[in-house]
Design an enzyme around this catalytic site. Structure first.
Site, mmCIF file in Angstrom:
data_model
loop_
_atom_site.group_PDB
_atom_site.id
_atom_site.type_symbol
_atom_site.label_atom_id
_atom_site.label_comp_id
_atom_site.label_asym_id
_atom_site.label_seq_id
_atom_site.Cartn_x
_atom_site.Cartn_y
_atom_site.Cartn_z
ATOM 1 N N ASP A 175 -58.923 17.251 -19.969
ATOM 2 C CA ASP A 175 -60.029 16.708 -19.192
ATOM 3 C C ASP A 175 -61.374 17.160 -19.756
ATOM 4 O OD1 ASP A 175 -60.895 15.312 -16.739
ATOM 5 O OD2 ASP A 175 -61.712 17.279 -16.250
ATOM 6 N N THR A 190 -65.378 11.203 -18.663
ATOM 7 C CA THR A 190 -66.224 12.326 -19.078
ATOM 8 C C THR A 190 -66.193 12.511 -20.598
ATOM 9 O OG1 THR A 190 -64.379 13.810 -18.629
ATOM 10 C CG2 THR A 190 -66.026 13.580 -16.922
ATOM 11 N N THR A 191 -65.012 12.352 -21.197
ATOM 12 C CA THR A 191 -64.930 12.512 -22.644
ATOM 13 C C THR A 191 -65.706 11.391 -23.326
ATOM 14 O OG1 THR A 191 -62.696 13.336 -22.254
ATOM 15 C CG2 THR A 191 -63.317 12.936 -24.530
ATOM 16 N N ASP A 197 -58.814 12.840 -10.779
ATOM 17 C CA ASP A 197 -59.511 11.770 -11.512
ATOM 18 C C ASP A 197 -59.011 10.406 -11.065
ATOM 19 O OD1 ASP A 197 -60.900 13.592 -12.962
ATOM 20 O OD2 ASP A 197 -60.084 13.050 -14.928
HETATM 21 P P1 ADP Z 1 -62.198 10.006 -20.500
HETATM 22 O O1 ADP Z 1 -62.474 11.432 -20.177
HETATM 23 O O2 ADP Z 1 -63.354 9.363 -21.186
HETATM 24 O O3 ADP Z 1 -61.695 9.236 -19.336
HETATM 25 P P2 ADP Z 1 -59.543 9.725 -21.535
HETATM 26 O O4 ADP Z 1 -58.853 10.703 -22.410
HETATM 27 O O5 ADP Z 1 -59.099 9.594 -20.138
HETATM 28 O O6 ADP Z 1 -61.064 10.060 -21.614
HETATM 29 O O7 ADP Z 1 -59.446 8.318 -22.250
HETATM 30 C C1 ADP Z 1 -59.974 7.155 -21.656
HETATM 31 C C2 ADP Z 1 -59.865 5.983 -22.600
HETATM 32 O O8 ADP Z 1 -58.505 5.727 -22.926
HETATM 33 C C3 ADP Z 1 -60.427 4.736 -21.953
HETATM 34 O O9 ADP Z 1 -61.227 4.059 -22.896
HETATM 35 C C4 ADP Z 1 -59.154 3.936 -21.619
HETATM 36 O O10 ADP Z 1 -59.386 2.539 -21.584
HETATM 37 C C5 ADP Z 1 -58.256 4.339 -22.748
HETATM 38 N N1 ADP Z 1 -56.834 4.108 -22.468
HETATM 39 C C6 ADP Z 1 -56.131 4.444 -21.362
HETATM 40 N N2 ADP Z 1 -54.841 4.064 -21.482
HETATM 41 C C7 ADP Z 1 -54.716 3.467 -22.699
HETATM 42 C C8 ADP Z 1 -53.648 2.865 -23.452
HETATM 43 N N3 ADP Z 1 -52.433 2.791 -22.929
HETATM 44 N N4 ADP Z 1 -53.925 2.366 -24.671
HETATM 45 C C9 ADP Z 1 -55.163 2.454 -25.203
HETATM 46 N N5 ADP Z 1 -56.201 3.012 -24.569
HETATM 47 C C10 ADP Z 1 -56.003 3.510 -23.341
HETATM 48 MG MG MG Z 2 -59.971 9.539 -18.273
#
Ligand code: ADP
Ligand code: MG
Length: 514
Positions: free
Chosen positions: A56, A89-90, A381
């Site tokens: 996270d 957040t990332t 989240d």
């Molecule tokens: P954040 O802290 O920004 O939410 P995450 O590690 O949760 O970071 O990653 C979020 C990103 O991953 C978003 O752009 C989301 O659309 C993408 N995402 C989630 N599931 C998938 C998937 N199965 N395939 C590709 N991208 C995905």
């Molecule tokens: Mg996320």
């Protein structure tokens, strides 16, 4: 002439800009590898030896204990993102870092900071329009909400197997607290308990408190319960006794003991006669009172923390009773079922079906402390994004597709922007590309190749993301795979990243007092 103390430090001009930008960028880079479903986790060890394992962004940045003031602003971006929408957040941190990197290049080319700031603001306006255009037409129903929850949890140590089950639990929880005035997010509690697989995570229609019955003979389960919360000690106040009696004979001692016994019996009688079934007291309950209450079939809890007492009051509608004389039906709250159970050596009390408020608890289970902690963050989240999506009713394609659309739109509108500002607007589009690029890098693909392919596919079909589906990674329409994010998560990321990056770019003088 000196206007500052000799100990103050001052950095000016390009040096100041560069050092701030470098610091901001370094922080953003540190979370890059955690982005997306194949993002890696970080193990953070505090100076006291506490270990946190997480994916996270907000948690990582918070635990990193960052001191540099410009870098600290990236941490604030992640915090704002977490507070406002609960996810992304990332993304927000990584975009901010890349906006800074692009700004550094522009400064190198003698583009004035003011021009960069103006260009970034212009581009951010276009980006928000692009997000509006990406909002999917379909209704945000339970299926879509489940997808939102699942997208936010993938890669979060939930284990692919349970993500869909957890997503369902999360949607259920939010549906329960969705009333006429919208979603009351505070009414969803999360309670964690180590000692089972994460698939045992379930939704409790009520609250869970860490309390045990005051006596082992008390009932462990009461249906259709009248509930009271009592802020009175059900015992002999030690202070009173010592001060009042000076015992000089056996008779006097017996009289004193009798008085004590009858005082205690009186408490138990008052409570039992009131007709209450379950009593939570914030003070002590004497063992003799507890035993008498157990005989009467009353379930009582002692030394209940004031925060638990508040939760019980709001769920059941019980009034806080400060004087046993006031203990009557008017003060009672109500719950369909109050029961106690032991989990991994911990006693828990469940108050389900409270009459006053629709409160639910996600009862999170997991094998170890670290698993449960990360699961708690992931579920937190997911609850936030589902609430966000339900409130606004707007979701956009995930997997980088929305970012590709944003960058594309900014580039085509940049053509009509005069002068050097155009460079800054285009640079913003390049910075947004960091999301699909990083998703590519984190799945072991070449970011440049992927970007080229994504743009081509976006050009021809209007929607393209880098979809991770189990073992497969492919360029496809994320919506077909149910990968969607709340529109507000994207909006907030664009806004907070722009704000932080422009603020840092504008600084050309750093004066620090020692
Ligand atoms: P954040 O802290 O920004 O939410 P995450 O590690 O949760 O970071 O990653 C979020 C990103 O991953 C978003 O752009 C989301 O659309 C993408 N995402 C989630 N599931 C998938 C998937 N199965 N395939 C590709 N991208 C995905
Ligand atoms: Mg996320």
């Amino acid at each position: 002439m000196f206007i500052m103390s000799e100990d103050s430090q001052r950095t000016q001009g390009r040096d100041a800009q560069s050092s701030n930008i470098m610091a901001g960028k370094a922080v953003a880079d540190s979370v890059r590898t955690t982005l997306g479903p194949r993002g890696m986790d970080k193990m953070l060890v505090s100076s006291g030896g506490d270990v946190v394992i997480t994916n996270d962004g907000a948690t990582i940045l918070e635990e990193m204990d960052i001191e540099h003031p410009a870098a600290q602003m990236i941490v604030e971006v992640a915090e704002t993102q977490e507070d406002e929408v609960g996810d992304g957040t990332t993304t927000a941190a990584v975009v901010t870092g890349t906006l800074l990197e692009e700004a550094e290049d522009l400064l190198e080319q003698d583009v004035h900071p003011t021009t960069i700031v103006e260009g970034y603001h212009e581009a951010s306006r276009i980006a928000l329009e692009a997000v509006d255009d990406e909002v999917l037409g379909e209704d945000v129903d339970d299926e879509v909400l489940g997808q939102v929850a699942e997208s936010s949890m993938t890669g979060k140590g939930t284990g692919g197997l349970t993500a869909d089950v957890l997503a369902e639990t999360v949607v259920d929880a939010i549906r329960h607290v969705d009333g006429d005035d919208g979603v009351v997010r505070e009414n969803v509690n999360v309670h964690t308990e180590v000692g089972a697989s994460s698939s045992a995570t379930e939704l409790i229609e009520g609250i869970i408190v860490d309390e045990e019955p005051a006596h082992s003979e008390m009932p462990v389960s009461v249906e259709d319960a009248d509930v009271a919360i009592v802020d009175v000690e059900l015992g002999v106040r030690t202070g009173d006794v010592d001060a009042e009696y000076s015992i000089e004979s056996i008779d006097q001692l017996n009289a004193a003991l009798d008085a004590e016994e009858s005082e205690l019996a009186g408490y138990a009688e008052t409570v039992a006669d009131s007709g209450v079934d379950v009593v939570f007291t914030t003070e002590d309950v004497d063992d003799r009172v507890a035993s008498a209450l157990a005989n009467e079939g009353v379930l009582a809890f002692e030394n209940v923390s004031s925060s638990d007492a508040r939760k019980i009051a709001s769920a059941t509608g019980a009034a806080r009773v400060g004087d046993l004389d006031d203990l009557d039906a008017d003060a009672f709250g109500h719950a369909d079922h109050v029961h106690t159970d032991t989990y991994a050596g911990e006693d828990l009390a469940f108050v389900e079906g409270g009459a006053a408020a629709e409160t639910v608890t996600v009862f999170v289970r997991g094998g170890t402390e670290h698993v449960v902690d990360e699961l708690e963050r992931a579920i937190g989240d997911a609850l936030d994004v589902v609430a966000t999506a339900l409130e606004s009713g707007e979701v956009v394609p995930g997997a980088g597709a929305t970012e590709i659309a944003i960058a594309d739109r900014i580039r085509s509108e940049a053509a009509g922007i005069e002068g050097r500002k155009q460079l800054a607007v285009t640079a913003f589009a390049d910075a947004i590309d960091i999301v699909p690029r990083t998703l590519a890098a984190n799945t072991g693909q070449d970011p440049i190749d992927v970007l080229v392919d994504l743009r081509a596919e976006h050009e021809s079909s209007g929607r393209a993301g880098l979809v991770t589906d189990g073992e497969d990674v492919s360029i496809a329409d994320p919506v077909e795979y149910g990968i969607v994010d709340p529109a507000d998560v994207k909006r907030e990321a664009v806004e907070s990243a722009t704000e932080a990056a422009t603020m840092i770019t504008r600084i050309d003088d750093v004066i620090s007092a020692e």
